[in-house]
Write a protein that holds these residues in place. Structure first.
Motif, PDB file in Angstrom:
ATOM      1  N   ILE A 102     -29.219 -46.728  87.856  1.00  0.00           N
ATOM      2  CA  ILE A 102     -29.937 -45.468  88.021  1.00  0.00           C
ATOM      3  C   ILE A 102     -29.091 -44.568  88.907  1.00  0.00           C
ATOM      4  O   ILE A 102     -28.803 -44.898  90.059  1.00  0.00           O
ATOM      5  N   ILE A 103     -28.692 -43.437  88.357  1.00  0.00           N
ATOM      6  CA  ILE A 103     -27.810 -42.505  89.046  1.00  0.00           C
ATOM      7  C   ILE A 103     -28.636 -41.368  89.626  1.00  0.00           C
ATOM      8  O   ILE A 103     -29.306 -40.638  88.889  1.00  0.00           O
ATOM      9  N   HIS A 104     -28.599 -41.222  90.946  1.00  0.00           N
ATOM     10  CA  HIS A 104     -29.321 -40.139  91.616  1.00  0.00           C
ATOM     11  C   HIS A 104     -28.427 -38.906  91.656  1.00  0.00           C
ATOM     12  O   HIS A 104     -27.523 -38.790  92.489  1.00  0.00           O
ATOM     13  N   SER A 105     -28.675 -37.985  90.728  1.00  0.00           N
ATOM     14  CA  SER A 105     -27.808 -36.826  90.590  1.00  0.00           C
ATOM     15  C   SER A 105     -28.421 -35.850  89.601  1.00  0.00           C
ATOM     16  O   SER A 105     -29.253 -36.232  88.771  1.00  0.00           O
ATOM     17  N   SER A 106     -27.990 -34.604  89.672  1.00  0.00           N
ATOM     18  CA  SER A 106     -28.248 -33.697  88.568  1.00  0.00           C
ATOM     19  C   SER A 106     -27.298 -34.045  87.426  1.00  0.00           C
ATOM     20  O   SER A 106     -26.233 -34.628  87.651  1.00  0.00           O
ATOM     21  N   ILE A 107     -27.673 -33.686  86.225  1.00  0.00           N
ATOM     22  CA  ILE A 107     -26.801 -33.959  85.084  1.00  0.00           C
ATOM     23  C   ILE A 107     -25.502 -33.173  85.222  1.00  0.00           C
ATOM     24  O   ILE A 107     -24.417 -33.647  84.859  1.00  0.00           O
TER      25      ILE A 107
ATOM     26  N   LEU B  77     -18.641 -39.189  83.157  1.00  0.00           N
ATOM     27  CA  LEU B  77     -19.004 -40.256  82.222  1.00  0.00           C
ATOM     28  C   LEU B  77     -17.967 -40.352  81.100  1.00  0.00           C
ATOM     29  O   LEU B  77     -17.504 -39.340  80.582  1.00  0.00           O
ATOM     30  N   PRO B  78     -17.627 -41.571  80.702  1.00  0.00           N
ATOM     31  CA  PRO B  78     -16.568 -41.754  79.705  1.00  0.00           C
ATOM     32  C   PRO B  78     -16.960 -41.251  78.315  1.00  0.00           C
ATOM     33  O   PRO B  78     -18.126 -41.309  77.915  1.00  0.00           O
ATOM     34  N   THR B  79     -15.977 -40.790  77.584  1.00  0.00           N
ATOM     35  CA  THR B  79     -16.177 -40.312  76.222  1.00  0.00           C
ATOM     36  C   THR B  79     -16.634 -41.453  75.307  1.00  0.00           C
ATOM     37  O   THR B  79     -16.087 -42.558  75.363  1.00  0.00           O
ATOM     38  N   HIS B  80     -17.655 -41.171  74.500  1.00  0.00           N
ATOM     39  CA  HIS B  80     -18.191 -42.128  73.509  1.00  0.00           C
ATOM     40  C   HIS B  80     -18.662 -43.433  74.161  1.00  0.00           C
ATOM     41  O   HIS B  80     -18.667 -44.477  73.501  1.00  0.00           O
ATOM     42  N   HIS B  81     -19.081 -43.373  75.398  1.00  0.00           N
ATOM     43  CA  HIS B  81     -19.383 -44.592  76.149  1.00  0.00           C
ATOM     44  C   HIS B  81     -20.722 -45.213  75.775  1.00  0.00           C
ATOM     45  O   HIS B  81     -20.871 -46.433  75.783  1.00  0.00           O
ATOM     46  N   PHE B  82     -21.709 -44.385  75.439  1.00  0.00           N
ATOM     47  CA  PHE B  82     -23.066 -44.880  75.201  1.00  0.00           C
ATOM     48  C   PHE B  82     -23.362 -44.930  73.707  1.00  0.00           C
ATOM     49  O   PHE B  82     -23.107 -43.978  72.971  1.00  0.00           O
ATOM     50  N   ASP B  83     -23.920 -46.062  73.272  1.00  0.00           N
ATOM     51  CA  ASP B  83     -24.341 -46.173  71.874  1.00  0.00           C
ATOM     52  C   ASP B  83     -25.507 -45.246  71.576  1.00  0.00           C
ATOM     53  O   ASP B  83     -25.648 -44.774  70.447  1.00  0.00           O
ATOM     54  N   LEU B  84     -26.327 -44.991  72.586  1.00  0.00           N
ATOM     55  CA  LEU B  84     -27.434 -44.048  72.456  1.00  0.00           C
ATOM     56  C   LEU B  84     -27.579 -43.256  73.739  1.00  0.00           C
ATOM     57  O   LEU B  84     -27.615 -43.824  74.834  1.00  0.00           O
ATOM     58  N   VAL B  85     -27.665 -41.948  73.585  1.00  0.00           N
ATOM     59  CA  VAL B  85     -28.101 -41.057  74.664  1.00  0.00           C
ATOM     60  C   VAL B  85     -29.421 -40.455  74.205  1.00  0.00           C
ATOM     61  O   VAL B  85     -29.557 -40.072  73.040  1.00  0.00           O
ATOM     62  N   PHE B  86     -30.400 -40.388  75.103  1.00  0.00           N
ATOM     63  CA  PHE B  86     -31.661 -39.765  74.699  1.00  0.00           C
ATOM     64  C   PHE B  86     -32.262 -38.935  75.821  1.00  0.00           C
ATOM     65  O   PHE B  86     -31.988 -39.155  77.001  1.00  0.00           O
TER      66      PHE B  86
ATOM     67  N   GLU C 237     -22.180 -29.842  75.196  1.00  0.00           N
ATOM     68  CA  GLU C 237     -20.937 -30.351  74.610  1.00  0.00           C
ATOM     69  C   GLU C 237     -20.572 -31.696  75.222  1.00  0.00           C
ATOM     70  O   GLU C 237     -20.099 -32.597  74.522  1.00  0.00           O
ATOM     71  N   ASP C 238     -20.798 -31.858  76.524  1.00  0.00           N
ATOM     72  CA  ASP C 238     -20.496 -33.129  77.175  1.00  0.00           C
ATOM     73  C   ASP C 238     -21.480 -34.219  76.767  1.00  0.00           C
ATOM     74  O   ASP C 238     -21.103 -35.390  76.701  1.00  0.00           O
ATOM     75  N   ILE C 239     -22.730 -33.860  76.509  1.00  0.00           N
ATOM     76  CA  ILE C 239     -23.678 -34.854  76.003  1.00  0.00           C
ATOM     77  C   ILE C 239     -23.182 -35.404  74.669  1.00  0.00           C
ATOM     78  O   ILE C 239     -23.200 -36.617  74.432  1.00  0.00           O
ATOM     79  N   ALA C 240     -22.700 -34.519  73.801  1.00  0.00           N
ATOM     80  CA  ALA C 240     -22.139 -34.971  72.523  1.00  0.00           C
ATOM     81  C   ALA C 240     -20.897 -35.829  72.754  1.00  0.00           C
ATOM     82  O   ALA C 240     -20.682 -36.831  72.063  1.00  0.00           O
ATOM     83  N   ARG C 241     -20.089 -35.455  73.745  1.00  0.00           N
ATOM     84  CA  ARG C 241     -18.845 -36.193  74.027  1.00  0.00           C
ATOM     85  C   ARG C 241     -19.114 -37.631  74.453  1.00  0.00           C
ATOM     86  O   ARG C 241     -18.427 -38.560  74.027  1.00  0.00           O
ATOM     87  N   ILE C 242     -20.115 -37.859  75.295  1.00  0.00           N
ATOM     88  CA  ILE C 242     -20.372 -39.212  75.799  1.00  0.00           C
ATOM     89  C   ILE C 242     -21.162 -40.060  74.812  1.00  0.00           C
ATOM     90  O   ILE C 242     -21.301 -41.267  74.997  1.00  0.00           O
ATOM     91  N   THR C 243     -21.684 -39.447  73.753  1.00  0.00           N
ATOM     92  CA  THR C 243     -22.464 -40.161  72.740  1.00  0.00           C
ATOM     93  C   THR C 243     -21.521 -40.882  71.781  1.00  0.00           C
ATOM     94  O   THR C 243     -20.766 -40.246  71.050  1.00  0.00           O
ATOM     95  N   GLY C 244     -21.594 -42.219  71.781  1.00  0.00           N
ATOM     96  CA  GLY C 244     -20.737 -42.996  70.905  1.00  0.00           C
ATOM     97  C   GLY C 244     -21.286 -43.150  69.504  1.00  0.00           C
ATOM     98  O   GLY C 244     -20.536 -43.214  68.534  1.00  0.00           O
TER      99      GLY C 244
END
Length: 204
Positions: A97-102, A109-118, A135-142
Motif C-alpha cells: 500500500i503506497i501512501h501517495s498521490s497518483i 512505476l515500471p512500464t507494463h508492470h501490472f497485469d491489471l490496473v483498475f 498516458e502513464d496509467i496506460a504505460r504501466i498496464t501490462g
C-alpha cells in the motif's frame, strides 16, 4: 461548471487527504463483488494488480479473499490507510500500500508492470491539470485496465470524461463496455475494460 466553483489541484488533493471518509466505503461490498467477477474473467490469480485510489482497501481485500495475492494500492489519505490496517490486517500484511498521490508515484512505476490496473470512482476526480497521468496509467498496464467511473457527472470535484476516447489514444483497445449493475450501487457508473495488444503476462 462556473468559474467560481472551479478548484485548484491542491484543493482537490486536500479534500481527499482530509475527507476520505473510509468508514463510508467499508460496507459497500456489492461494489467489490461486481468488480471481482470481471477481474476473474480476465486475470489469473497470479497476476499483479494495482488499484489507483484504494481508500480503505475494500476492493483489494475482496480480491485477496478470492485468491488474488499480488496486490498493490495507491492512496493519498493517511486516514484511509490507517483504517485499512485496522480493518483488513491480512491485506495490509500481504500487499503493498503506497501512501501517495497518483501524481507523485506513477512516474516511478515500471512500464507494463501490472497485469491489471483498475479504478473505481477515482479517475472522475482527477483534476484537469493532472490529465497527463492517463498516458502513464496506460504505460504501466501490462495486460488489462478496468475503469468504473461516472463519466457524465459534473461537480466541483467531478470531471466528466469518456475513458474510451482517452485510453485508446495510448495503445489500449476497449474490449468490453457495460452500464454497471444498479444492485451493486454503481448504477450511475460505466464499466470499461481495455486490453494491451502485447505483453499479456497474467491474463487467462
Amino acid at each position: 461548471m462556473s468559474k467560481k466553483n472551479k478548484k485548484t489541484l491542491q484543493e482537490i488533493h486536500d479534500y481527499w487527504v482530509h475527507q476520505s471518509q473510509p468508514d463510508h466505503y467499508i460496507d459497500k461490498v456489492k461494489r467489490s463483488e461486481f468488480l471481482t467477477e470481471y477481474v476473474k474473467k480476465y486475470i489469473l490469480k497470479t497476476g499483479k494488480i494495482l488499484e489507483i485510489g484504494c481508500n480503505v482497501g475494500r476492493n483489494l481485500n475482496h480480491l485477496y479473499e478470492n485468491g488474488f495475492k499480488q496486490l498493490t494500492g495507491i492512496e493519498i489519505s493517511e486516514n484511509a490507510i490507517t483504517a485499512l490496517k485496522k480493518t483488513y490486517p491480512l491485506l495490509e500484511k500481504n500487499s503493498e500500500i503506497i501512501h501517495s498521490s497518483i501524481e507523485e508515484t506513477i512516474k516511478q512505476l515500471p512500464t507494463h508492470h501490472f497485469d491489471l490496473v483498475f479504478t473505481m470512482a477515482v479517475l472522475e476526480h482527477i483534476h484537469p491539470d493532472s490529465e497527463w497521468i492517463f498516458e502513464d496509467i496506460a504505460r504501466i498496464t501490462g495486460s488489462y485496465l478496468i475503469t468504473i467511473e461516472a463519466e457524465k457527472a459534473e461537480h466541483w470535484r467531478l470531471y466528466p470524461r469518456n475513458y474510451k476516447n482517452i485510453f485508446e489514444k495510448y495503445g489500449l483497445q476497449q474490449v468490453e463496455e457495460n452500464r454497471c449493475d444498479k444492485e451493486s450501487g454503481l448504477g450511475a457508473y460505466t464499466l470499461r475494460i481495455f486490453k494491451r495488444q502485447s505483453n499479456m503476462g497474467g491474463e487467462l
